[in-house]
Design a protein around this motif. Structure first.
Motif, PDB file in Angstrom:
ATOM      1  N   SER A  59      45.000  22.101  50.692  1.00 21.34           N
ATOM      2  CA  SER A  59      43.880  23.990  50.223  1.00 21.34           C
ATOM      3  C   SER A  59      42.319  24.213  49.723  1.00 21.34           C
TER       4      SER A  59
ATOM      5  N   VAL B  50      36.790  36.587  48.441  1.00 23.76           N
ATOM      6  CA  VAL B  50      37.146  38.399  48.881  1.00 23.76           C
ATOM      7  C   VAL B  50      38.103  38.516  48.872  1.00 23.76           C
TER       8      VAL B  50
ATOM      9  N   LEU C  23      47.714  27.164  55.757  1.00 23.38           N
ATOM     10  CA  LEU C  23      48.324  26.248  53.750  1.00 23.38           C
ATOM     11  C   LEU C  23      49.394  26.590  53.653  1.00 23.38           C
TER      12      LEU C  23
ATOM     13  N   SER D 241      50.310  24.360  42.118  1.00 19.56           N
ATOM     14  CA  SER D 241      51.043  24.947  43.208  1.00 19.56           C
ATOM     15  C   SER D 241      50.403  26.515  42.921  1.00 19.56           C
TER      16      SER D 241
ATOM     17  N   CYS E 107      47.300  26.704  42.071  1.00 16.77           N
ATOM     18  CA  CYS E 107      45.856  26.426  42.672  1.00 16.77           C
ATOM     19  C   CYS E 107      45.892  26.349  43.939  1.00 16.77           C
ATOM     20  N   ALA E 108      47.173  26.320  44.529  1.00 18.54           N
ATOM     21  CA  ALA E 108      46.913  25.828  45.912  1.00 18.54           C
ATOM     22  C   ALA E 108      47.066  26.334  46.847  1.00 18.54           C
ATOM     23  N   SER E 109      45.791  27.466  46.672  1.00 20.06           N
ATOM     24  CA  SER E 109      46.275  28.421  47.370  1.00 20.06           C
ATOM     25  C   SER E 109      44.449  29.081  48.263  1.00 20.06           C
ATOM     26  N   ILE E 110      44.271  29.694  48.847  1.00 20.52           N
ATOM     27  CA  ILE E 110      42.763  30.658  49.324  1.00 20.52           C
ATOM     28  C   ILE E 110      42.402  31.324  48.727  1.00 20.52           C
ATOM     29  N   PRO E 111      41.624  30.626  47.990  1.00 22.32           N
ATOM     30  CA  PRO E 111      41.188  31.795  46.937  1.00 22.32           C
ATOM     31  C   PRO E 111      40.731  33.246  47.530  1.00 22.32           C
ATOM     32  N   THR E 112      41.235  34.141  46.988  1.00 22.40           N
ATOM     33  CA  THR E 112      40.454  35.930  47.035  1.00 22.40           C
ATOM     34  C   THR E 112      39.984  36.383  45.888  1.00 22.40           C
TER      35      THR E 112
END
Lengths: 537, 571
Positions: A49, A152, A189, B37, B39-44
């Motif tokens: 990610s 965002v 992802l 897991s 943290c394992a994401s695309i941040p928004t």
């Protein structure tokens, strides 16, 4: 009510856990591999990610940098001074930024420093002013050089908004925001994570299955060894393991078989030897008995007529008589021991009252105790202590213990305790003599052992008394335990079940017994034979 | 029994401790896994992040920010401040406009003209808020960037009106245009050249303009180019490859990755393939004077127009005499004179005129022409003897690309066709007072020295030709400057510079002037009777009465040959 079965289930699972190496190995393997896979998966997902995000971010920043630099270059080179041509310029800049960044959502906004009347806020692609985070706008307004970006959420999809200041000739400072959609990265992802989950679970299951197979393969011969050795330990010395193959387990089986062979032959040898010795002792005792009887008769005759003898012979005759008595006792004890050794000793159990027996024995020892200066007391509970046992053997044990106490009591007080509970009865004899050293306590039941070899036997013990007592106790499935502290005296406690086939749960007396105690509710004073009320109220 | 229970209990405890430890490890692992897991994401979300400054391509140029009016400024301070703010062209002279009343702010046109002045303006405040400002103007630039030098500084008086707005003096009326003091003018303004073509698209013709060196200088240059040539070059003197009506689509030119894109309106596409090539070349040549521009492309409707390079087919820039070889008449024959003083006799065509007592001569292609005090001669092809075209005293002969021979014959400019017949060229504005004239090498412009009362005017006139290339009219000229009497000869030293020889007493001076630009003056050692130039100022040669030939060396002159009676450059 619900706790019971559940606890039982837990107990059974715990039991299974403890008893089955297979279960333990498989469970631990599954747990540890699952953890390892989970950690690996999480780390992999995290790094994927981060990599997805950072590579997209780099691309976004590079393309934004280019687009905004071009836009600024266009604006710097602008010679437009009237509203119409500035509007045209802004339109071109907007479409250029859209073209360069391939983003559908671009906002070209007036800043607080924009001149009045030349431009208006323009957004494209349905981008609302509310979609722009206030923090980003504030940051761009505060420092309009360089690029600002912020992660965002736009319409449920992750996105990056890049913002920068644009200086427009005549129209003043403007702000530009470009939205870059990251839903593609999010989908990638999610797909990767799905693969990691499925793959991880499949891997864990596969590893578990492999582990189960391998452990079963290994555990089978180990179980065979275990069951064989259990049977071997149970006395079936002919048990052997089937040896298959040449691996480590085969070596183990071969070694086990060799060990079993060796143990079996040694045990047989020792058994033979032991039997021979026992028989020898028994035979010797029996053989000595006939001449001893003759000697005894002759000795008695001489002893009866000792008054007619010369005083010097008289002394010798007395000695002879005493030693013949002693010899007879010794022989008796030896015969008793040999009977135990031969396994010929049997229990002739009758039901009797332990307190009465104890009183009788104690009273018989009173003169001897008085002679030694010891005060002998019996402490027994008030209820009757009925017990089914071999009364003769119990009496022999208790006599032996009291005689020992008087001999080693050094004139101190001697207490005989009686105790009983639901499962067992107990007799404890406590003296306050020199006591027995800790190292010697384990040897007091050895044959012919004496604590101080220089001490004379005064009461005429044979050195076999405690051994015989121990054998008698064993015959009753009871326990004969010793407690001693040098200087504080010793205590011997006999505990036997109420019935010969009963089980002892706890001994009714402490070791040494302490007084007063709720169980020991009455004290018998031997001098008056009066039963005295103790603690019962 | 007790001990076995004890052992059992201890085993249980041990196992219990192990279970606790295992649980601890498990929970840590679960927590770590959960956090990872998570943290394992695309941040928004997350605050704004700053990255390094944008690497914008350099736009070049200067931005001068003058001071705006301060509260309590006097009338004179307001006027001085306003004049000083003439350099602040950012945001369309926003600072200068601060000195104006709101009415004048919207009507004042700062781009109308630029006065370049020396010294301090003289200000005299009169009644009713009237104020006269007098500046000593050395040069002026009009709206389209044409610079006119004033040979002797003239005082220009301008009238302003001041009123009080909310207690502060503001200018209520002011002449359009700005005034800039010379040192600042030299810093900010640069001489740039627009390029057009001769009607045959054989040569590039320069059109010099003065523009401020701002970040939008390129935009301004292209705007001027699209607007067309200067009036004295219009009416067919020069041609442009840009189709009529072509404008900048947006009033800017963007440069990225060192490629400058000129976004034109769709009329640009009406040009044919060669026309587009010429148009691109015109833009490239025009923008090449700016350091920030290296590669130019044309774009229409956001699409780059693919244009191939012209290559060797391109019009010639700054045509110059072949190999820049100086030819001298040593009294016997014409010969090439090398820099080291050696001569090389020229055979053939040159021999035909070499026997004449030449005052000037020229050779172009297969035509040689020479002037003497008795007339004008021409020799073409392999003719042994020259043909006399006129018997009047002639000088300053030149041959244009179409083969027409130009000379000053008896104080008039005369043109003879390749066949020797005189061609009449309309030149109504020009009288019988021509001292010297020389046609530019591209054949589009004529540089003239003409008597104007007690002074001598330096003129450059555009030449109109018919479709066959025959000269038909000399249009109203551009007056470069006026000089004292004594100016005797004018030659082109490049496609945009003329050199003027003037003598006073025993000394001569050579003045090099850029057409539409500034002039520089060189002094010579002794009085010269003739001058010629090849390519550039260094190629100027002076012939003295003594027969010596001088060449410029730095700021002085150096003798390079002696015993010469006439000089000229070969083509």
């Amino acid at each position: 009510m619900r706790v019971g079965p559940r606890r039982w289930r837990f107990a059974s699972i715990g039991n299974l856990w403890r008893s089955s190496l297979q279960v333990r190995t498989v469970v631990i393997t599954v747990l540890l591999t699952s953890m390892a896979i989970a950690v690996f998966g999480a780390v992999a997902a995290l790094s994927i990610s981060q990599d997805l995000f950072s590579s997209r971010l780099n691309q976004v920043l590079s393309v934004s940098n280019r687009a905004i630099a071009e836009a600024q270059s266009s604006l710097s080179a602008s010679a437009a001074t009237d509203t119409a041509s500035i509007q045209e310029l802004m339109n071109k800049v907007l479409s250029d930024i859209e073209g360069t960044t391939t983003s559908q959502k671009v906002a070209l906004l007036r800043s607080e420093k924009a001149s009045f009347g030349y431009t208006q806020d323009i957004t494209s692609g349905g981008l609302g002013l509310d979609d722009l985070p206030k923090s980003l706008r504030a940051a761009v307004r505060e420092n309009s050089t360089g690029l600002w970006w912020e992660s965002v959420d736009i319409g449920g999809d992750p996105a990056i908004i890049v913002g920068a200041g644009l200086t427009v000739q005549v129209a003043g400072l403007h702000e530009v925001y470009v939205v870059f959609d990251l839903s593609g990265e999010a989908q990638t992802l999610a797909y990767v994570q799905q693969i990691l989950y499925v793959g991880g679970i499949a891997l864990a299951l596969l590893l578990s299955a492999i582990m189960l197979g391998v452990v079963t393969l290994v555990i089978r011969p180990v179980r065979a060894v275990a069951s064989t050795s259990r049977m071997f330990a149970g006395g079936d010395l002919a048990q052997r393991i089937d040896v298959r193959g040449e691996d480590e387990l085969a070596v183990l089986a071969t070694s086990f078989n060799q060990m079993a062979e060796s143990i079996q032959s040694q045990i047989i040898q020792l058994e033979t030897l032991s039997t021979m010795q026992q028989r020898f002792v028994s035979d010797v005792s029996h053989e000595l008995r006939t001449p001893l009887t003759t000697i005894r008769l002759a000795s008695d005759m001489i002893f009866d007529g000792r008054e007619q003898l010369d005083p010097s012979y008289k002394r010798a005759v007395e000695l002879l008589h005493n030693q013949v008595d002693r010899f007879e006792l010794l022989l008796g004890d030896l015969l008793e021991i040999s009977r135990f050794d031969a396994g010929a000793a049997t229990l002739s159990a009758t039901k009797f009252e332990l307190k009465a027996l104890a009183k009788r024995i104690v009273s018989s020892f009173l003169p001897l105790a008085a002679e030694r200066g010891s005060e002998l007391t019996l402490r027994a509970p008030r209820p009757k202590c009925l017990v089914t046992a071999d009364e003769r053997r119990i009496e022999r044990i208790v006599r032996n213990l009291i005689a020992n106490a008087i001999e080693h009591g050094d004139g101190g007080q001697i207490e005989v305790w009686i105790g009983a509970n639901r499962s067992a009865v107990s007799v404890a004899v406590r003296d306050h003599g020199v006591g027995i050293a800790a190292v010697d306590q384990s040897r007091v039941f050895d044959r012919f052992w004496r604590a101080d070899s220089s001490r004379k036997r005064t009461i005429g013990g044979t050195g076999l008394g405690l051994s015989i007592a121990a054998e008698d106790t064993l015959l009753h499935h009871g326990a004969l335990e010793v407690w001693s502290k040098p200087g504080e005296g010793s205590c011997f406690r006999l505990t036997i079940p109420r019935t010969p086939d009963g089980q002892i749960t706890t001994s009714p007396l402490g070791l040494p017994p302490t007084s007063p105690s709720p169980q020991t509710s009455s004290i018998i004073l031997p001098k008056t034979w009066r039963e005295e009320s103790g603690h019962d109220k | 029994m007790t001990s076995s229970r004890m052992r059992l209990l201890r085993a249980g405890q041990t196992w219990g401790g192990g279970r606790a430890r295992l649980a601890c490890v498990l929970s840590v692992v679960v927590a770590v896994t959960g956090v990872l897991s998570g943290c394992a994401s695309i941040p928004t979300s997350g605050g704004p992040n700053h990255v390094s400054d944008i690497d914008t391509d350099a736009t070049g140029g200067y931005i001068i920010t003058p001071a705006g009016p301060a509260s309590g400024d006097s009338q004179e301070e307001i006027l001085r401040g306003f004049i000083d703010a003439g350099t602040g062209f950012s945001n369309d002279y926003a600072v200068a406009r601060e000195y104006l009343t709101s009415d004048l702010k919207s009507t004042w046109d700062p781009s109308a003209s630029v006065l370049v002045y020396d010294g301090q303006p003289t200000i005299s405040i009169g009644q009713d808020g009237k104020a006269d400002v007098s500046v000593s103007v050395g040069a002026s630039i009009d709206q389209d960037g044409h610079l006119t030098e004033t040979s002797t500084n003239a005082d220009v008086k301008q009238t302003f009106t001041l009123v009080q707005v909310s207690g502060e003096w503001r200018i209520a009326s002011a002449p359009d245009g700005v005034a800039i003091i010379r040192p600042r003018f030299s810093l900010i303004y640069t001489q740039q050249t627009l390029y057009f073509y001769d009607p045959d698209f054989a040569f590039r013709v320069p059109d010099v303009r003065w523009i401020a060196n701002t970040p939008w200088a390129a935009t301004r240059l292209v705007q001027l180019l699209l607007k067309g040539p200067s009036s004295w070059l219009a009416k067919g003197t020069v041609a442009t490859a840009v189709p009529d009506g072509t404008q900048l689509a947006v009033d800017t030119i963007s440069t990225s990755s060192s490629v400058t894109t000129v976004e034109l309106s769709s009329q640009a596409l009406t040009a044919d393939a060669r026309g587009r090539q010429l148009m691109l070349l015109q833009l490239q040549a025009t923008l090449s004077g700016l350091s920030t521009v290296s590669k130019v492309q044309i774009s229409v409707n956001d699409t780059v127009v693919p244009i191939s390079d012209l290559g060797s087919d391109a019009p010639i820039t700054n045509p110059s005499p072949q190999a820049a070889r100086l030819i001298v008449d040593d009294g016997e024959s014409l010969a090439y004179l090398s820099d080291d003083g050696t001569t090389e006799k020229i055979a053939g065509l040159a021999d035909a005129i070499s026997q004449l007592p030449l005052t000037s001569f020229t050779i172009r292609g297969s035509t040689a022409a020479g002037t003497t005090a008795q007339g004008l001669w021409i020799a073409t092809g392999d003719a042994d003897a020259p043909t006399q075209l006129t018997q009047s005293s002639s000088s300053g002969v030149s041959i244009d690309p179409h083969g027409y021979v130009w000379a000053v014959v008896g104080q008039r400019v005369k043109v003879f066709g390749p066949d020797g017949s005189e061609t009449s060229v309309a030149q109504s504005w020009l009288g019988d007072d021509v001292i010297s004239a020389k046609l530019s090498r591209d054949g589009t412009r004529l540089a003239i020295l003409a008597r104007n009362g007690s002074r001598v005017s330096v003129l450059v006139s555009g030449l109109v030709r018919d479709k066959e290339g025959k000269p038909s009219e000399l249009v109203q000229p551009l007056t470069l400057t006026t000089l004292d009497r004594g100016a005797s000869a004018i030659v082109w030293s490049s496609d945009q510079d003329v050199a003027i020889l003037a003598s006073a007493g025993n000394a001569s001076t050579v003045t090099v002037m850029t057409v539409g630009g500034e002039s520089t003056t060189k002094t010579s050692t002794a009085k010269a009777i003739a001058m010629t130039a090849g390519s550039g100022e260094d190629s100027i040669r002076l012939l003295l009465e003594s027969g010596e030939v001088f060449a410029p060396r730095g700021s002085s002159w150096l003798q390079v040959a002696t015993g010469i009676s006439a000089i000229g450059y070969s083509w």
